[in-house]
Design an enzyme around this catalytic site. Structure first.
Site, PDB file in Angstrom:
ATOM      1  N   SER A 276     -34.908   2.865  10.419  1.00 15.14           N
ATOM      2  CA  SER A 276     -33.725   2.190  10.092  1.00 15.14           C
ATOM      3  C   SER A 276     -33.472   1.632   8.678  1.00 15.14           C
ATOM      4  CB  SER A 276     -33.676   0.780  11.064  1.00 15.14           C
ATOM      5  OG  SER A 276     -33.649   1.219  12.339  1.00 15.14           O
TER       6      SER A 276
HETATM    7  N1  SAH Z   1     -38.395   1.730  14.688  1.00 18.69           N
HETATM    8  C1  SAH Z   1     -38.634   2.850  14.253  1.00 18.69           C
HETATM    9  C2  SAH Z   1     -37.072   3.717  14.224  1.00 18.69           C
HETATM   10  C3  SAH Z   1     -36.826   4.349  15.526  1.00 18.69           C
HETATM   11  S1  SAH Z   1     -35.513   5.414  15.488  1.00 18.69           S
HETATM   12  C4  SAH Z   1     -39.212   2.973  13.039  1.00 18.69           C
HETATM   13  O1  SAH Z   1     -39.328   1.967  12.491  1.00 18.69           O
HETATM   14  O2  SAH Z   1     -39.329   4.207  12.580  1.00 18.69           O
HETATM   15  C5  SAH Z   1     -35.435   5.233  17.303  1.00 18.69           C
HETATM   16  C6  SAH Z   1     -36.422   5.856  18.051  1.00 18.69           C
HETATM   17  O3  SAH Z   1     -36.273   5.809  19.292  1.00 18.69           O
HETATM   18  C7  SAH Z   1     -36.671   7.561  17.935  1.00 18.69           C
HETATM   19  O4  SAH Z   1     -37.967   7.751  17.399  1.00 18.69           O
HETATM   20  C8  SAH Z   1     -36.538   7.968  19.390  1.00 18.69           C
HETATM   21  O5  SAH Z   1     -37.131   9.259  19.622  1.00 18.69           O
HETATM   22  C9  SAH Z   1     -36.929   6.957  20.018  1.00 18.69           C
HETATM   23  N2  SAH Z   1     -36.416   6.973  21.580  1.00 18.69           N
HETATM   24  C10 SAH Z   1     -35.372   7.389  21.909  1.00 18.69           C
HETATM   25  N3  SAH Z   1     -35.099   7.001  23.375  1.00 18.69           N
HETATM   26  C11 SAH Z   1     -36.228   6.580  23.752  1.00 18.69           C
HETATM   27  C12 SAH Z   1     -36.696   6.141  24.826  1.00 18.69           C
HETATM   28  N4  SAH Z   1     -35.852   6.236  25.917  1.00 18.69           N
HETATM   29  N5  SAH Z   1     -38.145   5.631  24.872  1.00 18.69           N
HETATM   30  C13 SAH Z   1     -38.949   5.563  23.873  1.00 18.69           C
HETATM   31  N6  SAH Z   1     -38.353   5.632  22.648  1.00 18.69           N
HETATM   32  C14 SAH Z   1     -37.145   6.368  22.579  1.00 18.69           C
END
Ligand code: SAH
Length: 247
Positions: free
Chosen positions: A98
């Site tokens: 993000s």
């Molecule tokens: N917090 C992260 C950014 C995440 S982007 C950082 O600091 O880098 C969102 C993430 O959520 C992605 O990696 C994606 O694979 C994950 N995601 C999507 N659906 C999910 C689910 N059901 N359970 C766990 N992770 C999930």
């Protein structure tokens, strides 16, 4: 008499020049060492000043955490130069880290205390988890893409974080073994507020979640005795929180 006074004057001038030289030398050495150790120090400082403080984030602990965590170590090498820009960046597998301001905003909005145990859904590269780890006691984070979960875990361990627990799995299930949590941060967007996760909050616990399909809104949810109340914060754009089948 005149000569004596002039001699003393000269000596005191020489002493003054010598101490100025020493001060300049020490300053150059220190900044040189700091810069060699962390070539992105200036950029990170500018990120905090211009993108985060100027937009109204005031919590000193959040600002300190954003200043301490080396964001460039969390992005793929080919994006390193851009790691302190005012934007999200790709981290592979169609996912993104993000924008710095959003990370700071969500972290401040969920009102953390040092004794909190926090659940994050969507570990991604582990950046948000690292920020949280500086503010709370324990961080539990779940990632559905196995490679991302594994590389984030390794990166966080190598960086010396020992209060972050990474799990590969479906975040919709939460982490019942460690529930209830003081706070939950969801960094992918479910279509609506996931009630199964609200149930893993303590009464009085807070959840920050971007919910919606095409149009998404960031909500602050507070667990109450009888259910929860929600407050809408701002429109946002996150990658979708996917359903994980039997993982
Ligand atoms: N917090 C992260 C950014 C995440 S982007 C950082 O600091 O880098 C969102 C993430 O959520 C992605 O990696 C994606 O694979 C994950 N995601 C999507 N659906 C999910 C689910 N059901 N359970 C766990 N992770 C999930």
């Amino acid at each position: 008499m005149e000569n004596l006074r002039q001699g003393a004057k000269r000596r005191s001038m020489a002493r003054r020049i010598k101490s100025i030289f020493i001060a300049v030398f020490l300053f150059t050495c220190t900044t040189g060492i700091l810069f060699a150790e962390d070539p992105y120090l200036t950029k990170r400082n500018q990120m905090v000043e211009r993108q985060i403080k100027r937009r109204g984030i005031k919590d000193e602990k959040v600002l300190d955490a954003m200043m301490s965590v080396k964001r460039h170590l969390f992005v793929p090498e080919n994006f390193r130069q851009a790691s302190y820009e005012d934007t999200p960046l790709p981290i592979g597998f169609g996912q993104t880290i993000s924008q710095p301001y959003i990370v700071a905003y969500m972290t401040e909005a969920v009102r953390l205390t040092p004794r909190d145990r926090v659940l994050e859904i969507g570990t991604g590269c582990g950046y948000q988890a690292a920020i949280l780890a500086r503010l709370v006691k324990e961080v539990y984070t779940i990632e559905i893409v196995r490679s991302l979960a594994e590389s984030a875990e390794q990166r966080l361990l190598e960086s010396g974080y020992n209060n972050i627990h990474v799990k590969w799995g479906d975040g919709y299930r939460g982490w019942p073994e460690f529930a209830p949590f003081d706070a939950i941060i969801i960094t992918a967007a479910p279509p609506s507020i996931p009630e199964e996760l609200v149930e893993q909050l303590k009464v009085g616990g807070r959840m920050i979640v971007p919910a919606g399909s095409f149009y998404q809104e960031l909500y602050l949810v507070t667990r109450t005795e009888s259910g929860y109340k929600k407050k809408s914060l701002m429109p946002v754009r996150f990658v979708p929180m996917v359903k994980g089948g039997d993982k």
